[in-house]
Design a protein around this motif. Structure first.
Motif, PDB file in Angstrom:
ATOM      1  N   PRO A 192      63.133  71.266  68.625  1.00  0.00           N
ATOM      2  CA  PRO A 192      62.497  70.086  69.219  1.00  0.00           C
ATOM      3  C   PRO A 192      61.226  70.452  69.971  1.00  0.00           C
ATOM      4  N   ALA A 193      60.166  69.703  69.717  1.00  0.00           N
ATOM      5  CA  ALA A 193      58.886  69.959  70.378  1.00  0.00           C
ATOM      6  C   ALA A 193      58.122  68.646  70.500  1.00  0.00           C
ATOM      7  N   ALA A 194      57.270  68.552  71.523  1.00  0.00           N
ATOM      8  CA  ALA A 194      56.401  67.392  71.698  1.00  0.00           C
ATOM      9  C   ALA A 194      55.082  67.654  70.972  1.00  0.00           C
ATOM     10  N   LEU A 195      54.569  66.628  70.316  1.00  0.00           N
ATOM     11  CA  LEU A 195      53.310  66.722  69.587  1.00  0.00           C
ATOM     12  C   LEU A 195      52.254  65.884  70.298  1.00  0.00           C
ATOM     13  N   LYS A 196      51.107  66.513  70.567  1.00  0.00           N
ATOM     14  CA  LYS A 196      49.972  65.806  71.137  1.00  0.00           C
ATOM     15  C   LYS A 196      48.752  66.041  70.243  1.00  0.00           C
ATOM     16  N   LEU A 197      47.972  64.995  70.015  1.00  0.00           N
ATOM     17  CA  LEU A 197      46.730  65.085  69.249  1.00  0.00           C
ATOM     18  C   LEU A 197      45.598  64.564  70.119  1.00  0.00           C
ATOM     19  N   ASN A 198      44.600  65.437  70.331  1.00  0.00           N
ATOM     20  CA  ASN A 198      43.486  65.098  71.224  1.00  0.00           C
ATOM     21  C   ASN A 198      43.988  64.593  72.574  1.00  0.00           C
ATOM     22  N   GLY A 199      45.068  65.222  73.043  1.00  0.00           N
ATOM     23  CA  GLY A 199      45.611  64.903  74.346  1.00  0.00           C
ATOM     24  C   GLY A 199      46.523  63.699  74.391  1.00  0.00           C
ATOM     25  N   ILE A 200      46.697  63.024  73.262  1.00  0.00           N
ATOM     26  CA  ILE A 200      47.532  61.827  73.213  1.00  0.00           C
ATOM     27  C   ILE A 200      48.921  62.201  72.708  1.00  0.00           C
ATOM     28  N   TYR A 201      49.937  61.813  73.459  1.00  0.00           N
ATOM     29  CA  TYR A 201      51.320  62.109  73.069  1.00  0.00           C
ATOM     30  C   TYR A 201      51.691  61.301  71.825  1.00  0.00           C
ATOM     31  N   MET A 202      52.150  62.018  70.771  1.00  0.00           N
ATOM     32  CA  MET A 202      52.483  61.374  69.498  1.00  0.00           C
ATOM     33  C   MET A 202      53.986  61.256  69.254  1.00  0.00           C
ATOM     34  N   GLY A 203      54.787  61.943  70.073  1.00  0.00           N
ATOM     35  CA  GLY A 203      56.223  61.861  69.883  1.00  0.00           C
ATOM     36  C   GLY A 203      56.855  63.235  69.756  1.00  0.00           C
ATOM     37  N   ILE A 204      58.159  63.228  69.465  1.00  0.00           N
ATOM     38  CA  ILE A 204      58.931  64.456  69.307  1.00  0.00           C
ATOM     39  C   ILE A 204      59.001  64.814  67.831  1.00  0.00           C
ATOM     40  N   ILE A 205      58.767  66.083  67.520  1.00  0.00           N
ATOM     41  CA  ILE A 205      58.928  66.557  66.147  1.00  0.00           C
ATOM     42  C   ILE A 205      60.088  67.539  66.096  1.00  0.00           C
ATOM     43  N   THR A 206      60.848  67.450  65.026  1.00  0.00           N
ATOM     44  CA  THR A 206      61.907  68.415  64.727  1.00  0.00           C
ATOM     45  C   THR A 206      61.798  68.693  63.237  1.00  0.00           C
ATOM     46  N   ASP A 207      62.943  68.802  62.543  1.00  0.00           N
ATOM     47  CA  ASP A 207      62.885  68.993  61.101  1.00  0.00           C
ATOM     48  C   ASP A 207      62.579  67.695  60.366  1.00  0.00           C
ATOM     49  N   THR A 208      62.519  66.577  61.092  1.00  0.00           N
ATOM     50  CA  THR A 208      62.071  65.325  60.510  1.00  0.00           C
ATOM     51  C   THR A 208      60.544  65.268  60.578  1.00  0.00           C
ATOM     52  N   VAL A 209      59.901  65.019  59.461  1.00  0.00           N
ATOM     53  CA  VAL A 209      58.447  65.109  59.391  1.00  0.00           C
ATOM     54  C   VAL A 209      57.804  63.909  60.079  1.00  0.00           C
ATOM     55  N   LYS A 210      56.790  64.177  60.906  1.00  0.00           N
ATOM     56  CA  LYS A 210      55.984  63.134  61.549  1.00  0.00           C
ATOM     57  C   LYS A 210      54.567  63.246  60.999  1.00  0.00           C
ATOM     58  N   TYR A 211      53.938  62.111  60.750  1.00  0.00           N
ATOM     59  CA  TYR A 211      52.584  62.137  60.196  1.00  0.00           C
ATOM     60  C   TYR A 211      51.642  61.297  61.032  1.00  0.00           C
ATOM     61  N   CYS A 212      50.354  61.577  60.883  1.00  0.00           N
ATOM     62  CA  CYS A 212      49.318  60.764  61.497  1.00  0.00           C
ATOM     63  C   CYS A 212      48.079  60.826  60.616  1.00  0.00           C
ATOM     64  N   LYS A 213      47.179  59.883  60.815  1.00  0.00           N
ATOM     65  CA  LYS A 213      45.952  59.827  60.048  1.00  0.00           C
ATOM     66  C   LYS A 213      44.782  60.094  60.977  1.00  0.00           C
ATOM     67  N   ALA A 214      43.821  60.890  60.530  1.00  0.00           N
ATOM     68  CA  ALA A 214      42.690  61.245  61.375  1.00  0.00           C
ATOM     69  C   ALA A 214      41.430  61.362  60.529  1.00  0.00           C
ATOM     70  N   ASP A 215      40.314  61.328  61.187  1.00  0.00           N
ATOM     71  CA  ASP A 215      39.021  61.464  60.520  1.00  0.00           C
ATOM     72  C   ASP A 215      38.868  62.899  60.038  1.00  0.00           C
ATOM     73  N   PRO A 216      38.695  63.137  58.725  1.00  0.00           N
ATOM     74  CA  PRO A 216      38.574  64.512  58.228  1.00  0.00           C
ATOM     75  C   PRO A 216      37.332  65.222  58.753  1.00  0.00           C
ATOM     76  N   ALA A 217      36.318  64.451  59.190  1.00  0.00           N
ATOM     77  CA  ALA A 217      35.103  65.073  59.714  1.00  0.00           C
ATOM     78  C   ALA A 217      35.288  65.564  61.147  1.00  0.00           C
ATOM     79  N   ALA A 218      36.346  65.124  61.803  1.00  0.00           N
ATOM     80  CA  ALA A 218      36.606  65.525  63.186  1.00  0.00           C
ATOM     81  C   ALA A 218      38.081  65.875  63.340  1.00  0.00           C
ATOM     82  N   PRO A 219      38.505  67.065  62.878  1.00  0.00           N
ATOM     83  CA  PRO A 219      39.919  67.448  62.971  1.00  0.00           C
ATOM     84  C   PRO A 219      40.407  67.372  64.417  1.00  0.00           C
ATOM     85  N   PRO A 220      41.594  66.819  64.644  1.00  0.00           N
ATOM     86  CA  PRO A 220      42.099  66.659  66.012  1.00  0.00           C
ATOM     87  C   PRO A 220      42.621  67.973  66.584  1.00  0.00           C
TER      88      PRO A 220
END
Length: 319
Positions: A10-38
């Motif tokens: 179990p781990a917490a996922l943050k993207l650009n400082g924003i909390y995205m949720g808990i990740i484990t062996d269940t896959v979590k996804y997000c969409k981002a601008d490919p020109a600006a990797p988070p």
């Protein structure tokens, strides 16, 4: 660009400082601008010794991830899997065996490690997975001495078999996940594959003076499995799994493609796994997973044409 994350703990996922949720062996996804990797931050929860990780998924990182992470190029996205590794605790011996001419030790020292000491050589390596226990066995093949290390990892990883040639120089010749092995008369391994057909692969190994190779291989499936019982959409996946383990693919193929079945290996290449397409790909595409470097993989997508439940054509997409 889609980014997918999973973690062995179990781990917490943050993207650009924003909390995205808990990740484990269940896959979590997000969409981002490919020109600006988070900026991604993975923060372990609990006290299992895992360290926080922060990274930018730029070209340098994608082509050279840390040892405890794998990166898969999904052709339109990336999948990051953070693996558990034993980094906590001081020195402890997991298993050790002393022979007249050899000392082998599996131990923990900020991670699982193995050492083999002979009169002529000293060999050491870090093991990729937390090791719970290990057993050793020596055997002879073609006049050469070998050492088998049968290591039990976590429940998810199963049992790992390492084979070393010992002598003037210690060499690692095989690393394989196995259900069992026998070295009384040569070397035989048994693997249970977690696929639709629940294949069992029994391999007899031989030595050519340089490497171990499969001299014989027998592939069986669960007696209750039958391709005729599968929904048609699953037939390409069952075919790929049958092909991957070296089983009999003839029952999946139409007459014309069956005539050229010997060319499929060259066309499909050395894929190591099969997966359904992610949400940004077409539903009729079947993902084939290929190794591209250390802890780096890529997915190529194949489209299958079926007629009367037989594969009559297959094509790997260019992109």
């Amino acid at each position: 660009m889609y980014y997918y994350f999973s973690c062995d703990y179990p781990a917490a996922l943050k993207l650009n400082g924003i909390y995205m949720g808990i990740i484990t062996d269940t896959v979590k996804y997000c969409k981002a601008d490919p020109a600006a990797p988070p900026l991604a931050e993975i923060l372990p929860l609990g006290a299992d010794g895992a360290a926080p990780l922060a990274f930018l998924p730029d070209d340098n990182f994608l082509n050279s991830p840390p040892d405890n992470m794998s990166v898969t190029d999904l052709k339109g996205g990336y999948f990051f899997r953070l693996k558990r590794r034993c980094t906590a605790g001081g020195f402890s011996v997991i298993a050790q065996e002393r022979y007249p001419d050899l000392l082998v030790t599996v131990f923990n020292e900020n991670g699982a490690k193995l050492s083999i000491e002979t009169r002529a050589d000293f060999y050491a390596e870090s093991l990729e997975f937390p090791i719970i226990s290990a057993a050793f066995e020596r055997f002879n093949l073609k006049g050469e001495e070998f050492l088998a290390v049968n290591a039990a990892a976590s429940e998810e990883e199963g049992t790992l078999l390492f084979i070393y040639r010992t002598g003037q120089k210690t060499e690692k010749l095989l690393a394989l996940g196995v259900q069992s092995f026998n070295a009384e008369n040569g070397l035989t391994t048994v693997r249970h594959i977690k696929d639709m057909a629940k294949h069992t692969v029994t391999s007899v190994w031989d030595f050519d003076g340089t490497k171990l190779y499969e001299k014989e291989k027998t592939v069986t499936s669960n007696p209750d499995f039958s391709p005729e019982k599968l929904p048609e959409k699953l037939l390409p996946y069952a075919f790929c799994e049958e092909f991957l383990c070296g089983g009999d693919i003839s029952g999946y193929l139409g007459e014309d493609i069956l005539k050229n079945a010997d060319k499929l290996g060259g066309y499909l290449g050395g894929f190591i796994g099969v997966m359904p397409p992610p949400r940004f790909r077409k539903e009729d595409e079947v993902g084939l997973i290929y190794p591209r470097g250390k802890n780096v993989y890529e997915v190529k997508y194949a489209v299958f044409t079926l007629s009367s439940r037989k594969i009559v054509n297959l094509r790997i997409q260019d992109s």
